[in-house]
Scaffold this motif. Structure first.
Motif, PDB file in Angstrom:
ATOM      1  N   LYS A  81       0.851  -1.187   0.000  1.00 43.87           N
ATOM      2  CA  LYS A  81       0.000   0.000   0.000  1.00 43.87           C
ATOM      3  C   LYS A  81       0.883   1.231   0.000  1.00 43.87           C
ATOM      4  CE  LYS A  81      -4.058  -2.069   1.519  1.00 43.87           C
ATOM      5  NZ  LYS A  81      -5.274  -2.063   2.323  1.00 43.87           N
ATOM      6  N   SER A  82       0.277   2.388  -0.293  1.00 47.17           N
ATOM      7  CA  SER A  82       1.040   3.625  -0.220  1.00 47.17           C
ATOM      8  C   SER A  82       1.256   3.985   1.246  1.00 47.17           C
ATOM      9  CB  SER A  82       0.281   4.751  -0.920  1.00 47.17           C
ATOM     10  OG  SER A  82      -0.849   5.114  -0.154  1.00 47.17           O
ATOM     11  N   LEU A  83       2.251   4.821   1.502  1.00 44.71           N
ATOM     12  CA  LEU A  83       2.520   5.261   2.869  1.00 44.71           C
ATOM     13  C   LEU A  83       1.278   5.932   3.453  1.00 44.71           C
ATOM     14  CD1 LEU A  83       6.123   6.734   2.583  1.00 44.71           C
ATOM     15  CD2 LEU A  83       5.426   4.607   3.689  1.00 44.71           C
ATOM     16  N   GLU A  84       0.616   6.742   2.613  1.00 41.74           N
ATOM     17  CA  GLU A  84      -0.600   7.435   3.062  1.00 41.74           C
ATOM     18  C   GLU A  84      -1.652   6.445   3.546  1.00 41.74           C
ATOM     19  OE1 GLU A  84      -1.036   9.462  -0.723  1.00 41.74           O
ATOM     20  OE2 GLU A  84      -1.773  11.222   0.363  1.00 41.74           O
ATOM     21  N   GLU A  85      -1.913   5.465   2.696  1.00 44.86           N
ATOM     22  CA  GLU A  85      -2.950   4.486   3.009  1.00 44.86           C
ATOM     23  C   GLU A  85      -2.598   3.686   4.244  1.00 44.86           C
ATOM     24  OE1 GLU A  85      -5.359   1.928  -0.152  1.00 44.86           O
ATOM     25  OE2 GLU A  85      -3.326   2.438  -0.802  1.00 44.86           O
ATOM     26  N   ALA A  86      -1.365   3.157   4.268  1.00 43.95           N
ATOM     27  CA  ALA A  86      -0.951   2.328   5.407  1.00 43.95           C
ATOM     28  C   ALA A  86      -0.987   3.159   6.682  1.00 43.95           C
ATOM     29  CB  ALA A  86       0.444   1.763   5.163  1.00 43.95           C
ATOM     30  N   GLY A  87      -0.554   4.418   6.579  1.00 45.08           N
ATOM     31  CA  GLY A  87      -0.562   5.301   7.745  1.00 45.08           C
ATOM     32  C   GLY A  87      -1.971   5.496   8.262  1.00 45.08           C
ATOM     33  N   ARG A  88      -2.887   5.770   7.333  1.00 40.33           N
ATOM     34  CA  ARG A  88      -4.267   5.989   7.754  1.00 40.33           C
ATOM     35  C   ARG A  88      -4.849   4.736   8.392  1.00 40.33           C
ATOM     36  NH1 ARG A  88      -6.655   7.199   3.095  1.00 40.33           N
ATOM     37  NH2 ARG A  88      -7.307   5.037   2.964  1.00 40.33           N
ATOM     38  N   GLU A  89      -4.598   3.604   7.773  1.00 40.33           N
ATOM     39  CA  GLU A  89      -5.118   2.347   8.331  1.00 40.33           C
ATOM     40  C   GLU A  89      -4.604   2.101   9.744  1.00 40.33           C
ATOM     41  OE1 GLU A  89      -5.531  -0.195   4.171  1.00 40.33           O
ATOM     42  OE2 GLU A  89      -4.223  -0.918   5.783  1.00 40.33           O
ATOM     43  N   GLU A  90      -3.293   2.294   9.920  1.00 45.19           N
ATOM     44  CA  GLU A  90      -2.713   2.017  11.228  1.00 45.19           C
ATOM     45  C   GLU A  90      -3.191   3.006  12.286  1.00 45.19           C
ATOM     46  OE1 GLU A  90      -0.913  -0.648  12.414  1.00 45.19           O
ATOM     47  OE2 GLU A  90      -1.731  -1.325  10.502  1.00 45.19           O
ATOM     48  N   ARG A  91      -3.352   4.274  11.869  1.00 45.12           N
ATOM     49  CA  ARG A  91      -3.871   5.261  12.821  1.00 45.12           C
ATOM     50  C   ARG A  91      -5.243   4.842  13.317  1.00 45.12           C
ATOM     51  NH1 ARG A  91      -2.033   8.953   9.242  1.00 45.12           N
ATOM     52  NH2 ARG A  91      -4.082   9.494   8.450  1.00 45.12           N
ATOM     53  N   TYR A  92      -6.144   4.543  12.367  1.00 44.36           N
ATOM     54  CA  TYR A  92      -7.501   4.205  12.786  1.00 44.36           C
ATOM     55  C   TYR A  92      -7.516   2.902  13.575  1.00 44.36           C
ATOM     56  CZ  TYR A  92      -9.647   8.163  10.460  1.00 44.36           C
ATOM     57  OH  TYR A  92     -10.024   9.440  10.118  1.00 44.36           O
ATOM     58  N   ARG A  93      -6.654   1.967  13.217  1.00 40.94           N
ATOM     59  CA  ARG A  93      -6.596   0.721  13.966  1.00 40.94           C
ATOM     60  C   ARG A  93      -6.197   1.000  15.433  1.00 40.94           C
ATOM     61  NH1 ARG A  93      -5.010  -4.204  12.166  1.00 40.94           N
ATOM     62  NH2 ARG A  93      -3.737  -3.341  10.495  1.00 40.94           N
ATOM     63  N   PHE A  94      -5.181   1.862  15.562  1.00 41.63           N
ATOM     64  CA  PHE A  94      -4.709   2.226  16.902  1.00 41.63           C
ATOM     65  C   PHE A  94      -5.828   2.910  17.701  1.00 41.63           C
ATOM     66  CE2 PHE A  94      -2.300   5.750  19.268  1.00 41.63           C
ATOM     67  CZ  PHE A  94      -2.129   4.988  20.409  1.00 41.63           C
ATOM     68  N   PHE A  95      -6.524   3.853  17.076  1.00 47.84           N
ATOM     69  CA  PHE A  95      -7.597   4.563  17.781  1.00 47.84           C
ATOM     70  C   PHE A  95      -8.701   3.591  18.199  1.00 47.84           C
ATOM     71  CE2 PHE A  95      -6.369   8.245  14.777  1.00 47.84           C
ATOM     72  CZ  PHE A  95      -5.293   8.574  15.569  1.00 47.84           C
ATOM     73  N   ARG A  96      -9.036   2.675  17.306  1.00 47.86           N
ATOM     74  CA  ARG A  96     -10.114   1.727  17.585  1.00 47.86           C
ATOM     75  C   ARG A  96      -9.734   0.781  18.725  1.00 47.86           C
ATOM     76  NH1 ARG A  96     -12.678   2.325  12.584  1.00 47.86           N
ATOM     77  NH2 ARG A  96     -14.172   3.917  13.228  1.00 47.86           N
ATOM     78  N   GLU A  97      -8.479   0.335  18.712  1.00 41.64           N
ATOM     79  CA  GLU A  97      -8.026  -0.559  19.774  1.00 41.64           C
ATOM     80  C   GLU A  97      -8.052   0.152  21.121  1.00 41.64           C
ATOM     81  OE1 GLU A  97      -5.034  -3.509  17.288  1.00 41.64           O
ATOM     82  OE2 GLU A  97      -4.207  -2.024  18.673  1.00 41.64           O
ATOM     83  N   LEU A  98      -7.590   1.397  21.082  1.00 48.09           N
ATOM     84  CA  LEU A  98      -7.567   2.193  22.298  1.00 48.09           C
ATOM     85  C   LEU A  98      -8.989   2.414  22.808  1.00 48.09           C
ATOM     86  CD1 LEU A  98      -5.130   3.350  23.740  1.00 48.09           C
ATOM     87  CD2 LEU A  98      -5.520   5.513  22.577  1.00 48.09           C
ATOM     88  N   LYS A  99      -9.868   2.671  21.873  1.00 49.73           N
ATOM     89  CA  LYS A  99     -11.269   2.905  22.227  1.00 49.73           C
ATOM     90  C   LYS A  99     -11.834   1.696  22.969  1.00 49.73           C
ATOM     91  CE  LYS A  99     -15.782   3.388  20.268  1.00 49.73           C
ATOM     92  NZ  LYS A  99     -16.487   2.647  19.241  1.00 49.73           N
ATOM     93  N   LYS A 100     -11.536   0.531  22.434  1.00 53.03           N
ATOM     94  CA  LYS A 100     -12.008  -0.710  23.057  1.00 53.03           C
ATOM     95  C   LYS A 100     -11.402  -0.858  24.451  1.00 53.03           C
ATOM     96  CE  LYS A 100     -13.445  -4.642  20.379  1.00 53.03           C
ATOM     97  NZ  LYS A 100     -13.061  -5.531  19.286  1.00 53.03           N
ATOM     98  N   GLU A 101     -10.078  -0.688  24.489  1.00 60.53           N
ATOM     99  CA  GLU A 101      -9.346  -0.908  25.725  1.00 60.53           C
ATOM    100  C   GLU A 101      -9.820   0.031  26.828  1.00 60.53           C
ATOM    101  OE1 GLU A 101      -5.236  -1.555  24.699  1.00 60.53           O
ATOM    102  OE2 GLU A 101      -4.707  -0.723  26.668  1.00 60.53           O
TER     103      GLU A 101
END
Lengths: 442, 442
Positions: A81-101
């Motif tokens: 993936k592009s850096l932009e895409e991978a960055g966005r995916e990982e950011r949202y993944r991190f936020f979602r995990e944190l939200k759950k936690e």
């Protein structure tokens, strides 16, 4: 939202720093709690500095702040993936995990009017339908964008007036990123040469698309319920007489929905051409008609039924015992996996796809495909998860799931190789010896 | 369409010449009749030459061909419109008149995929909603665009293959026209820098917008019927409880409809801001709320009714007798009208707003405002028309209709000054003396 916890995506840039200030004022009045979250992409020299800036600022302001570092370059390369895409995916993944936690309720991002206009224009140029014209939604599930109605200029004025510090992300000016070229080249050109009020025009279009899409979506989902005769893994059956009576606009939306569910991908991956081909089947008489679409999807009109199915690639289950140190060829991946053990202080992460706490593992280890009932505790998450659900959450397409290699002991899954390690095997402060896993082609 | 008459808008350029060829092939098979129509805009040196080319070509091919000349420059100046706009208006007016006169069924224009993409992009940049995204419709009332699914390049290849001659309109390359800048600067730039398949993407968006708008429009018009409590000249009353229950998307469409009918203008003149203000009234409690919009439109929420009205400017009827030669000041126009008589071969059209066949007139003449029941036979039309209907067809806004000066004898209307002369007073081959009317400010 009194009593709620709001996770704020805080890059440290002007937009998110302004949002933090705005939310803090509101938080006191309304009574919600702000939690800052910062993903360090590790892409630029200043990245660590920015992470520290965010942490320091939050500490001073008394805002809880979570920072995580990821190697986005490596992730992007791995996922193609592009850096932009991978960055966005990982950011949202991190936020979602944190939200759950943290049992939080919402995630706030600092997107504003100019971001919205850029997104709409990007979608138009790339090709889109009414949905894509919406650009960025002010509220979308658990995501909120409180600044979507203000411009970049208004945010800058606010920061100056309040004397709020922020970082400048130099990569925002690099023209290699498509988004930056739209922002710094295309939009200024269109504003100067064609319409000074371009951003306003695009934001209004997004608003109209949003409300009009809403009613279309409502209707379409009613029709979807009525037309759906059967839905199972890899197969959807729709009622032909009912579909035939619908306006093409609804036929299209229902076909898109079906293809999306069968393919498990994004709506943007579905072409108008294939949707029209499927819709074209409806009008065809004759007992049976078949259409072969990309990705192994077959559409079959048989009498009163439209059957949309995906040929499931039969992947034989596999299981190979691992020797440590050693290497093993996994034909299902057409690749070698190389295992070695090293001291934590000698760990070199170059080319490594996973590393685990050697002393917490039980042996022997196996590389194998998933099995029904597999359970796994992804690092960073509190609870356990079915591997199947993990794949779904990670949006791993159905046809890849049986091929993905797990690293497991007799009764424990330590890693989904290339994707995530398990909490029980993750390296922590107590780790001394590390099991290093690398992957290479033949 | 067997047995139908199709008027073909034939500029003589590549697109319309290709369309003529395509239609001729179809005409034989399907059995419809083609009539060519060419409006000479008189804008460029080559204009007369092109008109002759079209006439000659049609004669050779045995196609009936009607050519008319208009001074678009003068018309544009008079109506305060761009040359592009005035040209388009006059072309369509000419085609429509011809259609009526010849009892034809359809008007075919040679718009193609690139035209469609340019129009969509133009609308997006200028600001638009879903309707404007449709760009150019393949079928719109009596208008058909048979080439809308082929590209400019395909048309060029077709012309070359068939050896069809055509004219090149140099003004298509002049960057002063917005359309030409979109065609020759913006689209090539976007294609090269962002998406080589841009035209395709815009045409697909237009298609989706077209079908989705259709269902929205169907629903909205049902709700319009339900919500409409009263409609009379200058006043529309809508049902507030019903409107309040509707989705904002439908509220907006109904409000747009109401404002369009009240103002008598184009939908594009209505801003999202004012639509949202009117929609905002619906939610307001309290007995009475008033909103003043541009163009003298008042929106009043009183209990269960939303009253949209336009203050009718009270224009006193007027009537002034004309002396010939002589001049007369008309305060309602704040202008002098100057009358003189000249020989037809000495006629100089410079600055003239109307000229009539002097010997066919009855005297005395009057400049006066319209009266109920006024009837008029517009030049070029076979039958007579109520002046009121003529104003409606000409899209003259309601509030201007009572001010417009007519030139009339006791029981006959010879001209609607600045707009059209009557058939009975028009200059023809037999005319020798001409009544010339000029207009000037104080």
């Amino acid at each position: 939202m009194p009593g709620e916890k709001v996770i704020l995506a805080l890059s440290g840039g002007p937009d998110s720093m302004a949002l933090l200030s705005v939310l803090r004022e509101l938080a006191d009045k309304i009574g919600f709690m702000i939690i800052a979250a910062h993903l360090n992409h590790g892409l630029r020299e200043e990245a660590d500095e920015e992470a520290r800036f965010v942490e320091d600022y939050c500490r001073l302001q008394g805002i809880p702040c979570y920072v995580k570092k990821e190697d986005i370059k490596e992730i992007a390369a791995r996922r193609k993936k592009s850096l932009e895409e991978a960055g966005r995916e990982e950011r949202y993944r991190f936020f979602r995990e944190l939200k759950k936690e943290l049992s939080a309720h919402r995630i706030a991002t600092a997107h504003h009017k100019d971001d919205l206009a850029e997104t709409v224009l990007h979608h138009i140029i790339r090709g889109t339908g009414i949905k894509g014209l919406r650009g960025i939604m002010p509220v979308n599930g658990d995501l909120i964008r409180p600044l979507l109605a203000v411009t970049r200029r208004e945010i800058e004025a606010y920061l100056e007036q309040k004397g709020i510090p922020y970082c400048i992300d130099q990569s925002n000016y690099e023209p290699v990123y498509l988004r930056n070229r739209i922002r710094h080249e295309l939009i200024p050109y269109l504003r100067e040469e064609f319409n000074p009020r371009l951003v306003e025009a695009l934001c209004q279009l997004a608003y109209i698309a949003r409300i009009e899409n809403e009613v279309l979506e409502e209707e379409a989902s009613k029709y979807w319920q009525e037309a759906l005769r059967l839905k199972e893994e890899g197969k959807i059956v729709l009622d032909v007489p009912l579909l035939s009576r619908l306006h093409p606009a609804y036929q299209h939306r229902i076909i898109i929905q079906a293809l999306k569910e069968i393919r498990g991908g994004e709506e943007g991956d579905i072409s108008l051409k294939e949707v029209m081909e499927v819709a074209g089947l409806l009008g065809k008489t004759g007992s049976s008609r078949v259409l072969h679409l990309s990705g192994g999807v077959k559409v079959n009109k048989a009498y009163q039924e439209l059957i949309i199915s995906r040929k499931r690639e039969e992947v034989e289950p596999y299981c190979y015992q691992v020797e440590i140190p050693g290497e093993i060829y996994v034909p299902e991946q057409d690749a070698f996996y190389v295992f070695s053990v090293t001291d934590i202080d000698k760990l070199d992460k170059n080319g490594v796809i996973a590393y685990l706490d050697y002393e917490r593992l039980r042996f022997p280890l196996f590389i194998r495909s998933r099995r029904p009932g597999d359970i796994f505790r992804p690092r960073g998450l509190k609870g356990s998860k079915k591997v199947k659900d993990f794949f779904i959450d990670e949006k791993i397409p159905l046809h890849e799931r049986d091929k993905i290699p797990l690293l497991a002991a007799e009764d424990k899954i330590y890693a989904i190789l290339g994707i995530r390690v398990a909490e029980e095997a993750a390296v922590n402060n107590a780790t001394q010896k590390v099991l290093v896993i690398k992957k290479r082609g033949k």
